[in-house]
Design an enzyme around this catalytic site. Structure first.
Site, PDB file in Angstrom:
ATOM      1  N   THR A  17    -103.314  31.137   6.168  1.00 28.54           N
ATOM      2  CA  THR A  17    -103.849  30.552   7.389  1.00 28.54           C
ATOM      3  C   THR A  17    -102.803  29.745   8.140  1.00 28.54           C
ATOM      4  O   THR A  17    -102.753  29.777   9.373  1.00 28.54           O
ATOM      5  CB  THR A  17    -105.044  29.646   7.049  1.00 28.54           C
ATOM      6  OG1 THR A  17    -106.002  30.403   6.303  1.00 28.54           O
ATOM      7  CG2 THR A  17    -105.701  29.113   8.301  1.00 28.54           C
ATOM      8  N   TYR A  25    -141.190  43.461   0.449  1.00 31.91           N
ATOM      9  CA  TYR A  25    -141.630  43.263   1.828  1.00 31.91           C
ATOM     10  C   TYR A  25    -140.484  43.352   2.828  1.00 31.91           C
ATOM     11  O   TYR A  25    -140.707  43.386   4.031  1.00 31.91           O
ATOM     12  CB  TYR A  25    -142.336  41.905   1.978  1.00 31.91           C
ATOM     13  CG  TYR A  25    -141.418  40.712   1.911  1.00 31.91           C
ATOM     14  CD1 TYR A  25    -141.025  40.190   0.680  1.00 31.91           C
ATOM     15  CD2 TYR A  25    -140.942  40.102   3.072  1.00 31.91           C
ATOM     16  CE1 TYR A  25    -140.191  39.100   0.613  1.00 31.91           C
ATOM     17  CE2 TYR A  25    -140.098  39.015   3.010  1.00 31.91           C
ATOM     18  CZ  TYR A  25    -139.727  38.511   1.776  1.00 31.91           C
ATOM     19  OH  TYR A  25    -138.901  37.433   1.717  1.00 31.91           O
ATOM     20  N   HIS A  71    -112.772  39.594  13.377  1.00 31.78           N
ATOM     21  CA  HIS A  71    -112.636  38.664  14.507  1.00 31.78           C
ATOM     22  C   HIS A  71    -111.278  37.964  14.545  1.00 31.78           C
ATOM     23  O   HIS A  71    -111.072  37.080  15.387  1.00 31.78           O
ATOM     24  CB  HIS A  71    -113.785  37.648  14.546  1.00 31.78           C
ATOM     25  CG  HIS A  71    -113.896  36.718  13.377  1.00 31.78           C
ATOM     26  ND1 HIS A  71    -115.106  36.358  12.844  1.00 31.78           N
ATOM     27  CD2 HIS A  71    -112.976  36.074  12.635  1.00 31.78           C
ATOM     28  CE1 HIS A  71    -114.926  35.522  11.834  1.00 31.78           C
ATOM     29  NE2 HIS A  71    -113.642  35.327  11.691  1.00 31.78           N
TER      30      HIS A  71
END
Length: 642
Positions: free
Chosen positions: A302, A425, A396
Site C-alpha cells: 500500500t 429462504y 477498484h
C-alpha cells in the site's frame, strides 16, 4: 465465458478524460441506459393502467415535492464539485485512484436501476451469473484452472483478506476434527496433532472429498473451528510482511486468531519481504514446534507499491514439506497490484517468457526503450501467483473500476465448502444436471450478505471490453508504469529548487516496482531529520484535501510515515542516502514521505510528460516558496532551519 472483444484497443476511448473529452459519447450512453430502464418499466404488462395520473402530477404538493428533490440534488452537486478529489486529472498523484472506465460506470448505472442483490439468486438472476463470470475471469488472469477455482466480488480488499484467512483457519482445523470423529478418524490414523496441523492444503481438501463420499462431511465440519471455536494459539502463526495493510490486524481480531499470533516478516530496502530473514524465521518456528497457519505475500504494498517474492514463498513451502513435513496456506494480498498480472499474459492467457514479453512490449510500444520493466524478480513474483492458495485483488484500484469492487480468488473451489452456509429462504440448490460441479451457490459461500449486483455488472462489462491480457489491460496499466518510471527518473536527477537564498532537493525513495513513486523534499545544508519531516508534512498539507482547496489546487498528493515501529531499520537506507546521521535516525525513528500512485493514462507521450514535468517543477517551487513565506510571517518555531 463470452470471448472479449479482440479488436485493437484505443486507451483514450476508454475514459471520459481529464477535460471530459469523450463527454458526447458518455452522455449518449448514459441517456441510453436510463431510457432502456424506463422503457422496461413502461412495457411490463402494458395492459396495466398508469397508477399516477396527469392530474395528480400537476397537483401543488406533487410539484413541490419535485422542486424539493431538484433542490436537494443541486445542493449535493454543489458539495460534490466543491470538495471531491479530482482523481481523473494528472495533477492528482496520490492514492491508488485515477479516471475510471466509462463502460464500468455506465454498466453500474444501467444495472443499479434494476437494484439486483447478489446475495440471493432469485433477487439477481442476471448479475449473480455476471459475478461468477467476472470471478472466473480473475482466476484465469492469476493462472488458476477455471474448472477447479472460484472467485467472487467483495466490497474491497479488506473483506477479501478476511475470506482468505477465514478459509485458511477453517482448513487448518479439519484434520483435528477428523481425528475426533469416531467414523472418520481412521483417515488420519497414526498421525500426531503436530502432523495434523502441518498437512498441506491439498492434502486436507483430499480428506474432505473422502468425508463427502462417506456422508460424514457435515458432521466433521461441525467439529472444526466453525462449530466449536478455536483454542487460543492452537492453530499456529501467521507470517505477514512488515509492509502489510492494516486489514491483517483487523482480520486476526475478527476471526478470533489473535493479533499476537502474527509474526512480522522484515522487509528489505525495496520494501519486499526479506527472503533470507523469512526463511530464518520460518525454519525457527518449525524447529520450535509452532505450526504455521498461513504465510502472506503482498503484491503491491500500500505504501510503496513493492512486489513481494511470491516465488520464494512457494519454494519455501515446498522445502518445508520436503525437509520437515510441515506445510501452510499461502495467501497473496494483491489488492493493489493484482491486475498488473494481465501485463504478462498473451491473448490465450499464457504467461509469456521474459524475453518474448520484453520484445512484445517494445514492438507494440507498451513499454518503450529507456524504461526497464519488469525487473526480473518482479516478473518471477507475478509468475508464481498461480501457485498461491488464494489471492485478493481490487478491481477498484488498478482495474480502473469505480468503488466498491474488491475480489478474492481461490485456487481450489473445494475449500468453499469449509465456509459455506445454507438458508432455505434465501438460497437455491444447484441442480446436478445443470452442472453443479462448475457452480458455487454465491450467497451462502461468502462473508458478506446483501451486495450490489451493479458492482458485478461493472466488473463484468470492463472485462468484456478490456481483456485481461497484454493487449487489453496491459495497454492501460502500461501507460501508468511508463509515466511512473519517467517521474522517478526525473525526481532522481532533478536540479535543486531555489527559493531566495535557500535551496531544496527532491529525490525518490527507490525506483518503483510498478507505479507507486515515493519521494521527499530536503533543504540542502539542513541535516535535521525532524525539520525534513516537518517540511514534507507541510508540503502534503498544502498539496492535499487538507489545504481546504482540493478542486482549485494545482497539485495533489498523499503521504505516509515509514517508522521503526512498523518497518524496523529498513527506512534507514533512504535516510542515510539523504545525508542524515545515524544519531538523527535513532532520535526520530521515522521519515515522512510523499506518496504518489502514478496511474494516469494521459501522459504517455514523451512530449506531454516533458511539459507536465516542467510545470510540476514550477508548482514545487511555488509550494516551497509558500512554506518559506509562511515561516517568515509567523516568526514562530521555524519549520526549516535557515
Amino acid at each position: 465465458m463470452n470471448t472479449p472483444n479482440a479488436s485493437p484497443l484505443n486507451v483514450d476511448a476508454l475514459f471520459i478524460g481529464p477535460k471530459s473529452e469523450n463527454r458526447v459519447f458518455f452522455k449518449e450512453m448514459m441517456e441510453y441506459a436510463v431510457s432502456e430502464h424506463l422503457h422496461w418499466r413502461a412495457d411490463f404488462h402494458p395492459e396495466d393502467p398508469a397508477l399516477v395520473t396527469p392530474v395528480e402530477q400537476h397537483a401543488g404538493d406533487f410539484r413541490q415535492t419535485l422542486y424539493r428533490t431538484e433542490g436537494i440534488l443541486r445542493q449535493l452537486s454543489s458539495k460534490l464539485k466543491n470538495t471531491s478529489v479530482p482523481w481523473f486529472s494528472p495533477r492528482y498523484l496520490g492514492h491508488m485512484n485515477a479516471d475510471t472506465l466509462m463502460v464500468s460506470n455506465l454498466a453500474y448505472v444501467m444495472t443499479m436501476m434494476y437494484n439486483p442483490n447478489n446475495c440471493a439468486h432469485e433477487a439477481s438472476p442476471t448479475t449473480t451469473e455476471l459475478e461468477v463470470e467476472a470471478g472466473l475471469d480473475l482466476c484465469r488472469m492469476f493462472g488458476y484452472d477455471p474448472k477447479r477455482s472460484w472467485g467472487h466480488i467483495t466490497s474491497g480488499g479488506t473483506v477479501a483478506n478476511y475470506e482468505g484467512m477465514w478459509v485458511a483457519r477453517n482448513l487448518k482445523t479439519i484434520p483435528l476434527a477428523i481425528a475426533q470423529h469416531e467414523k472418520a478418524r481412521d483417515l488420519v490414523a497414526g498421525k500426531s496433532e503436530k502432523e495434523l496441523l502441518n498437512l498441506s492444503p491439498s492434502a486436507v481438501l483430499d480428506l474432505t472429498d473422502e468425508l463427502k463420499k462417506r456422508g460424514l462431511f457435515e458432521e466433521v465440519r461441525a467439529l472444526s473451528c466453525r462449530g466449536v471455536g478455536i483454542k487460543q494459539g492452537s492453530l499456529g502463526k501467521i507470517l505477514v510482511p512488515q509492509s502489510k495493510h492494516y486489514s491483517w490486524m483487523k482480520a486476526m481480531d475478527v476471526l478470533g486468531i489473535g493479533q499476537e499470533h502474527i509474526v512480522p516478516l522484515p522487509v528489505d530496502e525495496n520494501y519486499r519481504t526479506d527472503v533470507a530473514k523469512m526463511r530464518e524465521i520460518t525454519f525457527r518456528l518449525i524447529k520450535e514446534g509452532h505450526p504455521i497457519l498461513a504465510m502472506v505475500s503482498v503484491v503491491g504494498t500500500t505504501e510503496e507499491g513493492s512486489i513481494d517474492h511470491v516465488d520464494e514463498v512457494i519454494k519455501l513451502r515446498a522445502e518445508c514439506e520436503r525437509k520437515y513435513g510441515a506445510s501452510f496456506y499461502v495467501h497473496v494480498d494483491a489488492a493493489y497490484g493484482g491486475y498488473v498480472r494481465a501485463m504478462f499474459l498473451d491473448e490465450d492467457n499464457r504467461f509469456m517468457d521474459y524475453d518474448a514479453l520484453l520484445a512484445r512490449y517494445r514492438a507494440e510500444d507498451i513499454i518503450p526503450a529507456g524504461v526497464t520493466w519488469p525487473k526480473h524478480d518482479v516478473y518471477e513474483g507475478f509468475k508464481a501467483m498461480a501457485e498461491a492458495d488464494s489471492i485478493t485483488v481490487d478491481p477498484h484500484k488498478v482495474g480502473y473500476i469505480q468503488y466498491a469492487a474488491g475480489a478474492v480468488c481461490m485456487k481450489d473451489k473445494r475449500i468453499v465448502d469449509l465456509i459455506s452456509y445454507h438458508a432455505a429462504y434465501v438460497f437455491e440448490e444447484v441442480d446436478e444436471a445443470e452442472g453443479a460441479d462448475t457452480k458455487v451457490v454465491l450467497g451462502s459461500s461468502i462473508m458478506e450478505g446483501s451486495k450490489a449486483g451493479a458492482t458485478a455488472a461493472a466488473v463484468w462489462a470492463a472485462h468484456r471490453l478490456v481483456p485481461l491480457n497484454i493487449g487489453g489491460y496491459g495497454k492501460v496499466i502500461g501507460r501508468g508504469i511508463v509515466t511512473a518510471d519517467w517521474f522517478a527518473q526525473r525526481l532522481a536527477s532533478a536540479k535543486p529548487l531555489t527559493v531566495g537564498r535557500r535551496r531544496f532537493e527532491v529525490r525518490p525513495i527507490m525506483h518503483p516496482d510498478f507505479h507507486m513513486v515515493n519521494f521527499t523534499f530536503k533543504e540542502i545544508g539542513n541535516d535535521s531529520l525532524e525539520d525534513h519531516n516537518r517540511l514534507n508534512k507541510k508540503m502534503y498539507e498544502i498539496c492535499s484535501y487538507a489545504s481546504g482547496r482540493t478542486y482549485t489546487n494545482d497539485f495533489l498528493t498523499s503521504s505516509t510515515s515509514l517508522s521503526v515501529e512498523e518497518y524496523g531499520d529498513t527506512p534507514w537506507h533512504y535516510v542515510a542516502s539523504r545525508g542524515f546521521s545515524r544519531a538523527e535516525w535513532d532520535k526520530v525513528e521515522s521519515v515522512y514521505i510523499l506518496r504518489a500512485a502514478v496511474m494516469t493514462h494521459f501522459l504517455r507521450k514523451a512530449e506531454d510528460f516533458d511539459a507536465y514535468w516542467e510545470q510540476l517543477r514550477e508548482v514545487f517551487a511555488a509550494k516551497l516558496a509558500h512554506i518559506v513565506d509562511m515561516e517568515d510571517k509567523t516568526g514562530a518555531d521555524t519549520l526549516i532551519a535557515a
